[in-house]
Design a protein around this motif. Sequence first.
Motif, PDB file in Angstrom:
ATOM      1  N   LEU A 169      41.525  76.533   7.894  1.00 15.39           N
ATOM      2  CA  LEU A 169      40.431  75.946   8.681  1.00 15.39           C
ATOM      3  C   LEU A 169      40.348  76.588  10.063  1.00 15.39           C
ATOM      4  CD1 LEU A 169      40.789  72.185   7.694  1.00 15.39           C
ATOM      5  CD2 LEU A 169      38.868  73.705   7.134  1.00 15.39           C
ATOM      6  N   ARG A 172      38.504  79.826   9.580  1.00 18.71           N
ATOM      7  CA  ARG A 172      37.076  79.610   9.331  1.00 18.71           C
ATOM      8  C   ARG A 172      36.363  79.180  10.611  1.00 18.71           C
ATOM      9  NH1 ARG A 172      36.180  78.350   3.087  1.00 18.71           N
ATOM     10  NH2 ARG A 172      34.077  77.813   3.776  1.00 18.71           N
ATOM     11  N   ARG A 173      37.015  78.353  11.386  1.00 18.62           N
ATOM     12  CA  ARG A 173      36.423  77.962  12.670  1.00 18.62           C
ATOM     13  C   ARG A 173      36.248  79.179  13.570  1.00 18.62           C
ATOM     14  NH1 ARG A 173      39.794  75.825  17.383  1.00 18.62           N
ATOM     15  NH2 ARG A 173      38.305  74.983  18.895  1.00 18.62           N
ATOM     16  N   GLN A 177      32.532  79.951  10.317  1.00 19.66           N
ATOM     17  CA  GLN A 177      32.205  79.506   8.967  1.00 19.66           C
ATOM     18  C   GLN A 177      32.195  77.976   8.875  1.00 19.66           C
ATOM     19  OE1 GLN A 177      35.464  82.194   7.155  1.00 19.66           O
ATOM     20  NE2 GLN A 177      34.074  81.786   5.459  1.00 19.66           N
ATOM     21  N   THR A 178      31.388  77.459   7.977  1.00 18.51           N
ATOM     22  CA  THR A 178      31.422  76.026   7.678  1.00 18.51           C
ATOM     23  C   THR A 178      32.748  75.693   7.003  1.00 18.51           C
ATOM     24  OG1 THR A 178      29.034  76.060   7.336  1.00 18.51           O
ATOM     25  CG2 THR A 178      30.223  74.147   6.488  1.00 18.51           C
ATOM     26  N   PRO A 179      33.392  74.608   7.381  1.00 22.60           N
ATOM     27  CA  PRO A 179      34.672  74.274   6.744  1.00 22.60           C
ATOM     28  C   PRO A 179      34.477  73.772   5.321  1.00 22.60           C
ATOM     29  CG  PRO A 179      34.014  72.523   8.240  1.00 22.60           C
ATOM     30  CD  PRO A 179      33.030  73.640   8.443  1.00 22.60           C
ATOM     31  N   TRP A 213      38.314  69.427  16.161  1.00 24.45           N
ATOM     32  CA  TRP A 213      37.238  70.073  15.390  1.00 24.45           C
ATOM     33  C   TRP A 213      37.301  69.663  13.920  1.00 24.45           C
ATOM     34  CZ3 TRP A 213      37.290  73.646  11.339  1.00 24.45           C
ATOM     35  CH2 TRP A 213      36.067  74.279  11.059  1.00 24.45           C
ATOM     36  N   ILE A 214      38.499  69.613  13.367  1.00 27.66           N
ATOM     37  CA  ILE A 214      38.655  69.178  11.978  1.00 27.66           C
ATOM     38  C   ILE A 214      38.181  67.732  11.831  1.00 27.66           C
ATOM     39  CG2 ILE A 214      40.337  68.648  10.171  1.00 27.66           C
ATOM     40  CD1 ILE A 214      42.003  71.029  11.228  1.00 27.66           C
ATOM     41  N   ASN A 217      34.375  67.726  11.792  1.00 31.47           N
ATOM     42  CA  ASN A 217      33.588  68.590  10.913  1.00 31.47           C
ATOM     43  C   ASN A 217      34.016  68.653   9.452  1.00 31.47           C
ATOM     44  OD1 ASN A 217      31.658  70.203  12.833  1.00 31.47           O
ATOM     45  ND2 ASN A 217      33.636  70.153  13.882  1.00 31.47           N
ATOM     46  N   VAL A 218      35.199  68.181   9.124  1.00 32.06           N
ATOM     47  CA  VAL A 218      35.707  68.322   7.752  1.00 32.06           C
ATOM     48  C   VAL A 218      35.604  66.992   7.021  1.00 32.06           C
ATOM     49  CG1 VAL A 218      37.692  68.951   6.320  1.00 32.06           C
ATOM     50  CG2 VAL A 218      37.258  70.171   8.464  1.00 32.06           C
ATOM     51  N   THR A 266      31.273  68.624   2.833  1.00 34.38           N
ATOM     52  CA  THR A 266      30.711  69.434   3.923  1.00 34.38           C
ATOM     53  C   THR A 266      29.864  70.595   3.426  1.00 34.38           C
ATOM     54  OG1 THR A 266      32.801  70.655   3.972  1.00 34.38           O
ATOM     55  CG2 THR A 266      32.527  68.911   5.579  1.00 34.38           C
TER      56      THR A 266
END
Length: 485
Positions: A169, A172-173, A177-179, A213-214, A217-218, A266
Motif C-alpha cells: 500500500l 501504491r500510495r 495508484q488506487t489502493p 492514508w490507509i 482510503n482502503v 475500493t
Amino acid sequence: MTLINDKTDARVALPAYDRKTLSHGIVHVGLGNFHRAHQAVYLDDLFARGLDHDWAITGAGVRAPDARMRAALLAQDCLSTVIELSAEGQSPRVVGAMIDYVDIAETNGPLIARMIDAATRIVSLTVTEGGYFVDPATETFDPTHPDIVADGAAPDAPRTVFGAIVAALAARRGAGQTPFTVMSCDNIPGNGDVTRDAVIGTARLSDPALADWIAANVAFPNSMVDRITPATGDRERALAASFGLSDPVPVTCEPFRQWVLQDSFTQGRPRLEEVGVTFTDNVHAYERMKIRILNGGHAIIAYAGALMGCDLADEAMSHPLVHAYFRKVEETEVLPQVHPVPEFTPEAYLELIDQRFSNPAVKDTLRRLCFDGSNRQPKFIVPAIADALKSDAPVDGLALESALWCRYCAGHFEDGTEIEPNDPDWDRLKNLATVARTRPQIWLEQPSVYGDLASNVRFAALFARWLTRLWEDGAQVTLDAYVKG
C-alpha cells in the motif's frame, strides 16, 4: 503433472470456460482447503457464467511451509480437485479460478510486487483465527507482538502478511495508484474490522501518515464464510484417484456453502451476487448466528465426543449422550443470544447445523475440531459465556464445555491413552490442565483465553464443579448429569 487426462472420470465437472481468457485480479494469501472449497468455487461458478474473467486468483503465502502447497498447485496448472460429499453420493469437480502462485520469500518481496501490480484490486486472506495478532484480553490488535514490532522496525523487509500489505500500500500510495481492497475470509467476529486494525496498527509503527492514508482510503469489508472442509489425508487422495485425478492436495467438503459480504470495495468487485453470495450491511447478525451456533457447536461436540471415544463429527452426533448435550446447550444457552436473519430463524439454523454435523460422508475428525482451542475458545465460546453472564442467563453447559476442553488438554483419555499434541501452545496447556485437576481456578486465569471471567464467582464455581466431576466420575456420568439437569 497433468491433473486432467484421458483417465479422468466423466463424472468430474471441469471448468466450463476457457482458462486462457482469465486474467489476474485477486491475490489470495493462505491457500488452504477452506479457500479452495469456498472463495475459489464461487469464482469458478462466476467464470462459468461468462462473467468477470479479469478477477482470477493468484495464490500467495507468507510461511515457509506454504512452499509445499505452491509446488503442488503449480505442478497441476493451479487446478484444484474439490469433491462434495453427501449421504446421496460424491460430486467431484476441478476448480480453475486460480492462475498463478507467487514465490514464497522470507521478506515477501514477490508477494509485495504482485500486490503493487495495478491489476490487483483485492487482497483476500485465510490465515486462520490465530493469525491476526489480537490480544484476547483486550480483543484488539496487539502492536507489541514481536513479529509486528519487527515489521515496524523493518517495513521494507516484512515477515508478516500485514507488514507485506502495508509495504504494498505504501508503494501504491507513492505511485499515485488506487489502493486495493483487503478482504478477510477467516472465521473471526468482525473480520474486516479486525483486519483493518491489524493493517493500520502495523503501518502506524513505521509511518503514521501512511496509517492515516490507509484508514481514509482502503476498504476492509466484513464477511461471514461457511463450509465444513476436513483436512486432506490418504483417504481424500484415494478418493480423488478413484475419479482418475492424481492430486496430492485434493479438497473434500460438504455440499452446503454460504458467503455473506459487506459491499465495500475500493476498486470494484466481481459480481458474486450472481452465484449466491449475499451482500448486506448486516453481516454481524449472520456472523453471530454462525459463530455461536456452528463454530461454538463444533467445540461443544468436539471435546465431549473425543472423551467419549468418538473419532468423527457424525459419530459424536449419533452418540445419544453427546447429541443430547449439544442440543441442550444450543437450545437453552446459545439460541437465546442469537437474532434471526432473512434466511433463517435461530431455531431453523440449529436444525440445519444438526443435519450438517451429522453428514456421514464428510468424515470430519474431532481431532481437527479440537485443534487450537487456545485461539478458538476465546472467539467461539467465551463471548457466549460473557454475554450470558451479563444477562444472568444459564451458563452450565458452556461451563461444562470449558471443563471438557481443560480435561482434554490434560493429554490423555480416560483409558490412559495419550492425546497427541493438538494446540500450538500444547505443552503449556497440558501442564496447566494437570495443575487444574486440583486447582480448577488456575485454568480460568488465562487472560488470553478468558479475559476477566476468572473473577466471576458464578462461572468459576460452575467450571470447578464440572471439572472436578469429570476427573472423579468420568465424561459419561458428567454429561448424563448435565443432560438430566
